[in-house]
Design a protein around this motif. Structure first.
Motif, PDB file in Angstrom:
ATOM      1  N   ALA A 188      -9.245  16.402  13.875  1.00  0.00           N
ATOM      2  CA  ALA A 188      -8.963  17.697  12.947  1.00  0.00           C
ATOM      3  C   ALA A 188      -7.387  17.953  13.403  1.00  0.00           C
ATOM      4  CB  ALA A 188      -9.731  18.833  13.421  1.00  0.00           C
ATOM      5  N   GLY A 189      -6.891  17.232  14.561  1.00  0.00           N
ATOM      6  CA  GLY A 189      -5.572  17.484  15.219  1.00  0.00           C
ATOM      7  C   GLY A 189      -5.434  18.624  16.276  1.00  0.00           C
ATOM      8  N   ARG A 190      -6.416  19.144  16.612  1.00  0.00           N
ATOM      9  CA  ARG A 190      -6.485  20.150  17.666  1.00  0.00           C
ATOM     10  C   ARG A 190      -5.637  19.865  19.007  1.00  0.00           C
ATOM     11  NH1 ARG A 190     -10.631  24.355  18.257  1.00  0.00           N
ATOM     12  NH2 ARG A 190     -10.969  25.225  16.137  1.00  0.00           N
ATOM     13  N   ARG A 231     -14.081  16.745   6.999  1.00  0.00           N
ATOM     14  CA  ARG A 231     -13.479  17.877   6.902  1.00  0.00           C
ATOM     15  C   ARG A 231     -14.345  18.941   6.430  1.00  0.00           C
ATOM     16  NH1 ARG A 231      -8.301  18.233   8.093  1.00  0.00           N
ATOM     17  NH2 ARG A 231      -7.986  16.268   7.668  1.00  0.00           N
ATOM     18  N   ARG A 234     -16.643  19.982   9.090  1.00  0.00           N
ATOM     19  CA  ARG A 234     -15.932  20.922  10.169  1.00  0.00           C
ATOM     20  C   ARG A 234     -15.353  22.209   9.767  1.00  0.00           C
ATOM     21  NH1 ARG A 234     -13.152  21.245  14.917  1.00  0.00           N
ATOM     22  NH2 ARG A 234     -11.121  22.267  14.928  1.00  0.00           N
ATOM     23  N   VAL A 235     -14.965  22.610   8.597  1.00  0.00           N
ATOM     24  CA  VAL A 235     -14.569  23.784   8.155  1.00  0.00           C
ATOM     25  C   VAL A 235     -15.965  24.678   8.116  1.00  0.00           C
ATOM     26  CG1 VAL A 235     -13.864  24.989   5.998  1.00  0.00           C
ATOM     27  CG2 VAL A 235     -12.537  23.014   6.944  1.00  0.00           C
ATOM     28  N   GLU A 238     -16.372  25.883  11.638  1.00  0.00           N
ATOM     29  CA  GLU A 238     -15.575  26.755  11.911  1.00  0.00           C
ATOM     30  C   GLU A 238     -15.855  28.152  11.461  1.00  0.00           C
ATOM     31  OE1 GLU A 238     -13.191  26.611  14.284  1.00  0.00           O
ATOM     32  OE2 GLU A 238     -14.050  24.809  14.926  1.00  0.00           O
ATOM     33  N   PRO A 286      -4.320  27.349  18.115  1.00  0.00           N
ATOM     34  CA  PRO A 286      -2.830  27.161  17.599  1.00  0.00           C
ATOM     35  C   PRO A 286      -2.116  28.327  17.871  1.00  0.00           C
ATOM     36  CG  PRO A 286      -4.329  27.870  15.771  1.00  0.00           C
ATOM     37  CD  PRO A 286      -5.456  27.755  16.932  1.00  0.00           C
ATOM     38  N   THR A 290      -2.500  30.902  12.595  1.00  0.00           N
ATOM     39  CA  THR A 290      -2.522  30.683  11.239  1.00  0.00           C
ATOM     40  C   THR A 290      -4.094  30.601  10.542  1.00  0.00           C
ATOM     41  OG1 THR A 290      -2.363  28.586   9.662  1.00  0.00           O
ATOM     42  CG2 THR A 290      -3.175  28.053  11.980  1.00  0.00           C
ATOM     43  N   GLU A 292      -5.405  29.115   8.651  1.00  0.00           N
ATOM     44  CA  GLU A 292      -5.840  27.569   8.320  1.00  0.00           C
ATOM     45  C   GLU A 292      -6.650  27.124   9.159  1.00  0.00           C
ATOM     46  OE1 GLU A 292      -4.000  23.294   6.779  1.00  0.00           O
ATOM     47  OE2 GLU A 292      -2.769  25.032   7.584  1.00  0.00           O
ATOM     48  N   ILE A 293      -7.741  26.569   8.840  1.00  0.00           N
ATOM     49  CA  ILE A 293      -8.724  25.730   9.576  1.00  0.00           C
ATOM     50  C   ILE A 293      -8.395  24.333   9.536  1.00  0.00           C
ATOM     51  CG2 ILE A 293     -11.165  25.064   9.917  1.00  0.00           C
ATOM     52  CD1 ILE A 293     -12.140  27.714   8.885  1.00  0.00           C
ATOM     53  N   THR A 294      -7.966  23.768  10.427  1.00  0.00           N
ATOM     54  CA  THR A 294      -7.509  22.396  10.698  1.00  0.00           C
ATOM     55  C   THR A 294      -8.726  21.526  11.194  1.00  0.00           C
ATOM     56  OG1 THR A 294      -7.033  22.531  13.066  1.00  0.00           O
ATOM     57  CG2 THR A 294      -5.003  22.764  11.391  1.00  0.00           C
TER      58      THR A 294
END
Length: 294
Positions: A188-190, A231, A234-235, A238, A286, A290, A292-294
């Protein structure tokens, strides 16, 4: 109250709490007690509210770390210093770190911004249900420090661990194993995969096995990249975490919660600007915040 509020709060609480993991003052203080290395310092200080817990318990409640990594630090940390000594030491280290990062003038640790943030954060932490949340419960049971900046840090720690305990619940409910949770975070880019794998001490073979397990569910590709299904999953995790973390903030009510977020944002921004928490890091929170959930 929308559960996104819990995400906004976490992103502002985390830098104020996580200072303890990155501040050189913490390592200096635990070295003086006889603990060896940064990771023994981390596990000892974070697990100290639980008492002299065995490695298996610390591994379980921390979730994302390799069991062997924890076992290299616990129980040796308890042989170097008692949990009570480490609780005192981490406050001494946070005191020094906050004074360095926030300053000691009227805008610093003794100023009105810190006092307001401490009051509101303590109110939220006091409203947090700790049922089924071992790290939140253990930290909530500690005596509140008299100094506002230390009371702020302790309340932020309760809220941070409250969310973290809930996140583990969400991961377990979704059938996500510890190493798989790190693979998902990386996908997810964390934080970069190599950073997370090495920081949590998973071997390349174990990481590859975790990728394979998630790929079999259709959540990642063979290369460890998130699929559309992954994705969505994961969302969902979260959002589940956000819902589980909302209670303390809902208890404040909308107006006081807005005041809390504003107060925390200003202080967290100062900590970040002063280099108190580096980015990127294995925590993956982050900055700037934000929705947004990455």
């Amino acid at each position: 109250m929308d559960s996104v509020v819990a995400r906004r709060a976490w992103q502002r609480v985390e830098p104020l709490h996580a200072v303890t993991y990155f501040a050189p003052e913490t390592r200096t203080a635990t070295d003086a007690l006889g603990l060896k290395g940064g990771w023994m310092s981390y596990f000892g200080c974070r697990a100290a509210p639980l008492g002299p817990a065995p490695a298996a318990v610390v591994t379980a409640v921390f979730h994302g770390f390799h069991p062997a990594m924890v076992a290299r630090a616990i129980p040796d940390a308890w042989r170097a210093a008692t949990p009570e000594q480490l609780l005192e030491t981490r406050l001494i280290a946070v005191d020094a770190a906050y004074r360095r990062l926030l300053g000691e003038d009227a805008d610093g640790v003794g100023g009105p911004a810190v006092r307001q943030a401490a009051e509101l954060t303590a109110a939220a932490a006091g409203a947090a249900s700790t049922a089924g949340r071992p790290l939140a419960a253990a930290n909530a049971a500690l005596t509140t420090p008299a100094e506002p900046h230390l009371a702020l840090w302790q309340a932020a720690t309760v809220l941070r661990e409250h969310r973290g305990d809930g996140h583990v619940t969400a991961l377990v409910a979704a059938g996500v194993e510890p190493c798989q949770s790190q693979v998902l975070a990386a996908a997810a880019g964390r934080a970069p995969a190599d950073v997370l794998r090495q920081a949590r001490k998973w071997s390349e073979a174990e990481w590859a096995e975790a990728v394979d397990g998630l790929a079999a569910r259709g959540w990642v590709t063979a290369a460890g990249e998130l699929t559309a299904e992954g994705r969505t999953a994961r969302v969902d995790i979260e959002r589940h975490t956000d819902r589980l973390a909302l209670g303390p903030y809902a208890a404040l009510g909308a107006q006081r919660c807005d005041e809390l977020l504003t107060a925390l944002h200003g202080l967290a921004a100062r900590v970040v600007a002063a280099g108190g928490v580096p980015w990127p890091n294995p925590i993956g929170v982050p900055w700037p915040p934000t929705d947004e959930i990455t």
